[in-house]
Design a protein around this motif. Structure first.
Motif, PDB file in Angstrom:
ATOM      1  N   GLU A  57      -7.793  10.508  -7.018  1.00 16.45           N
ATOM      2  CA  GLU A  57      -7.589   9.065  -6.923  1.00 16.45           C
ATOM      3  C   GLU A  57      -7.743   8.567  -5.490  1.00 16.45           C
ATOM      4  N   TYR A  58      -7.425   9.435  -4.516  1.00 14.71           N
ATOM      5  CA  TYR A  58      -7.505   9.051  -3.106  1.00 14.71           C
ATOM      6  C   TYR A  58      -8.254  10.137  -2.328  1.00 14.71           C
ATOM      7  N   PRO A  59      -9.542  10.309  -2.581  1.00 11.69           N
ATOM      8  CA  PRO A  59     -10.270  11.431  -1.960  1.00 11.69           C
ATOM      9  C   PRO A  59     -10.317  11.394  -0.444  1.00 11.69           C
ATOM     10  N   PHE A  60     -10.342  10.208   0.163  1.00 14.27           N
ATOM     11  CA  PHE A  60     -10.406  10.146   1.616  1.00 14.27           C
ATOM     12  C   PHE A  60      -9.106  10.588   2.281  1.00 14.27           C
ATOM     13  N   ALA A  61      -8.020  10.623   1.521  1.00 11.68           N
ATOM     14  CA  ALA A  61      -6.738  11.076   2.058  1.00 11.68           C
ATOM     15  C   ALA A  61      -6.459  12.529   1.700  1.00 11.68           C
ATOM     16  N   GLU A 108     -17.012   7.142  -4.447  1.00 10.55           N
ATOM     17  CA  GLU A 108     -17.286   7.183  -5.890  1.00 10.55           C
ATOM     18  C   GLU A 108     -17.691   8.588  -6.324  1.00 10.55           C
ATOM     19  N   TYR A 109     -18.530   9.239  -5.538  1.00 13.56           N
ATOM     20  CA  TYR A 109     -18.982  10.604  -5.833  1.00 13.56           C
ATOM     21  C   TYR A 109     -17.811  11.581  -5.821  1.00 13.56           C
ATOM     22  N   LEU A 110     -16.961  11.490  -4.791  1.00 15.30           N
ATOM     23  CA  LEU A 110     -15.836  12.418  -4.663  1.00 15.30           C
ATOM     24  C   LEU A 110     -14.766  12.182  -5.718  1.00 15.30           C
ATOM     25  N   ALA A 111     -14.530  10.932  -6.068  1.00 18.56           N
ATOM     26  CA  ALA A 111     -13.521  10.636  -7.094  1.00 18.56           C
ATOM     27  C   ALA A 111     -13.867  11.325  -8.403  1.00 18.56           C
ATOM     28  N   VAL A 112     -15.169  11.379  -8.714  1.00 15.50           N
ATOM     29  CA  VAL A 112     -15.617  12.037  -9.949  1.00 15.50           C
ATOM     30  C   VAL A 112     -15.625  13.554  -9.783  1.00 15.50           C
ATOM     31  N   GLN A 113     -16.216  14.046  -8.700  1.00 18.50           N
ATOM     32  CA  GLN A 113     -16.360  15.487  -8.508  1.00 18.50           C
ATOM     33  C   GLN A 113     -15.018  16.194  -8.342  1.00 18.50           C
ATOM     34  N   LEU A 114     -14.079  15.546  -7.663  1.00 28.59           N
ATOM     35  CA  LEU A 114     -12.789  16.165  -7.364  1.00 28.59           C
ATOM     36  C   LEU A 114     -11.667  15.682  -8.272  1.00 28.59           C
ATOM     37  N   LEU A 155       0.838  -1.201   0.000  1.00 30.99           N
ATOM     38  CA  LEU A 155       0.000   0.000   0.000  1.00 30.99           C
ATOM     39  C   LEU A 155       0.867   1.243   0.000  1.00 30.99           C
ATOM     40  N   SER A 156       0.446   2.256  -0.721  1.00 34.09           N
ATOM     41  CA  SER A 156       1.106   3.554  -0.632  1.00 34.09           C
ATOM     42  C   SER A 156       0.653   4.251   0.647  1.00 34.09           C
ATOM     43  N   TYR A 157       1.300   5.349   0.971  1.00 37.02           N
ATOM     44  CA  TYR A 157       0.897   6.095   2.159  1.00 37.02           C
ATOM     45  C   TYR A 157      -0.553   6.562   2.031  1.00 37.02           C
ATOM     46  N   LEU A 158      -0.947   7.078   0.865  1.00 41.43           N
ATOM     47  CA  LEU A 158      -2.308   7.572   0.705  1.00 41.43           C
ATOM     48  C   LEU A 158      -3.321   6.439   0.789  1.00 41.43           C
ATOM     49  N   GLN A 159      -2.971   5.267   0.299  1.00 36.85           N
ATOM     50  CA  GLN A 159      -3.852   4.115   0.468  1.00 36.85           C
ATOM     51  C   GLN A 159      -3.951   3.732   1.943  1.00 36.85           C
TER      52      GLN A 159
END
Length: 218
Positions: free
Chosen positions: A83-87, A74-80, A45-49
């Protein structure tokens, strides 16, 4: 920060979940989005993962349903276009839904307005959502530091320190464990690293060392 560096087994231990749970969260199908960033089989895993693993684990502990987490990602990956919206963004939760500041999506909007990202953009005022993810520290909305053992613990993961290993004031916990296993006393380890004895003990406990029988721990 994007380079693979963490084994699934280590990420699972840090987040207090199972390795299979991480694999399940990364699984995706035609109609089933992943809860965290995907990776090739056998890849670290990467740090962001890792941050996404920690973040999803934290959301699950507050009571947020896994499907709502997947919908939000899924919503944030498209809107923003992320690749790693939660991070890469700050969030709050009320234990049911996942919220972020509206100004992340609409330039010039007030940070006092929040978007319910697992429901595709419903807006509310910030005062109604109480729970913050305090175990993460942010710089420019990027989670750069994770208080992996809780906010009251000195142990943090920062990709810029000790090559991203869990550390106490820059000293990797595995290094403290190695000194202990080599037969050095807690006093000597604390003195060499200029750490309080209490922090040395917390690092050893984090690394799975049982100090319950030591007089120094009493």
């Amino acid at each position: 920060m994007f380079l693979p560096a963490y084994r699934v087994s280590d990420a699972a231990r840090y987040a207090d979940i199972s390795g299979q749970t991480i694999r399940n969260w990364q699984a995706a199908g035609d109609c089933v989005p992943p809860a965290i960033g995907e990776r090739e089989r056998g890849e670290s895993l990467s740090y962001l993962q890792l941050v996404e693993v920690a973040f999803v684990a934290a959301m699950r502990r507050t009571g947020v349903k896994l499907q709502d987490i997947k919908n939000a990602r899924e919503y944030l990956a498209v809107q923003l276009q992320s690749e790693y919206p939660f991070a890469e963004r700050r969030f709050k939760t009320d234990g049911k839904d996942i919220w972020m500041s509206l100004d992340n999506l609409v330039a010039g909007e007030s940070r006092s307005k929040l978007v319910k990202v697992n429901k595709g953009g419903q807006i509310a005022w910030a005062e109604i959502v109480q729970t913050r993810f305090t175990e993460f520290e942010y710089e420019d909305d990027l989670a750069v530091r994770w208080h992996v053992a809780g906010t009251d613990s000195p142990i943090v993961i920062d990709p810029r320190v000790s090559f991203g290993a869990p550390a106490v004031k820059g000293i990797a916990t595995w290094a403290i464990k190695g000194r202990w296993q080599a037969g050095e006393s807690i006093d000597d380890i604390a003195d060499d690293f200029s750490l309080p004895e209490s922090e040395v003990k917390q690092a050893l406990q984090f690394e799975g060392i049982d100090l319950s029988e030591l007089k120094a721990w009493q």
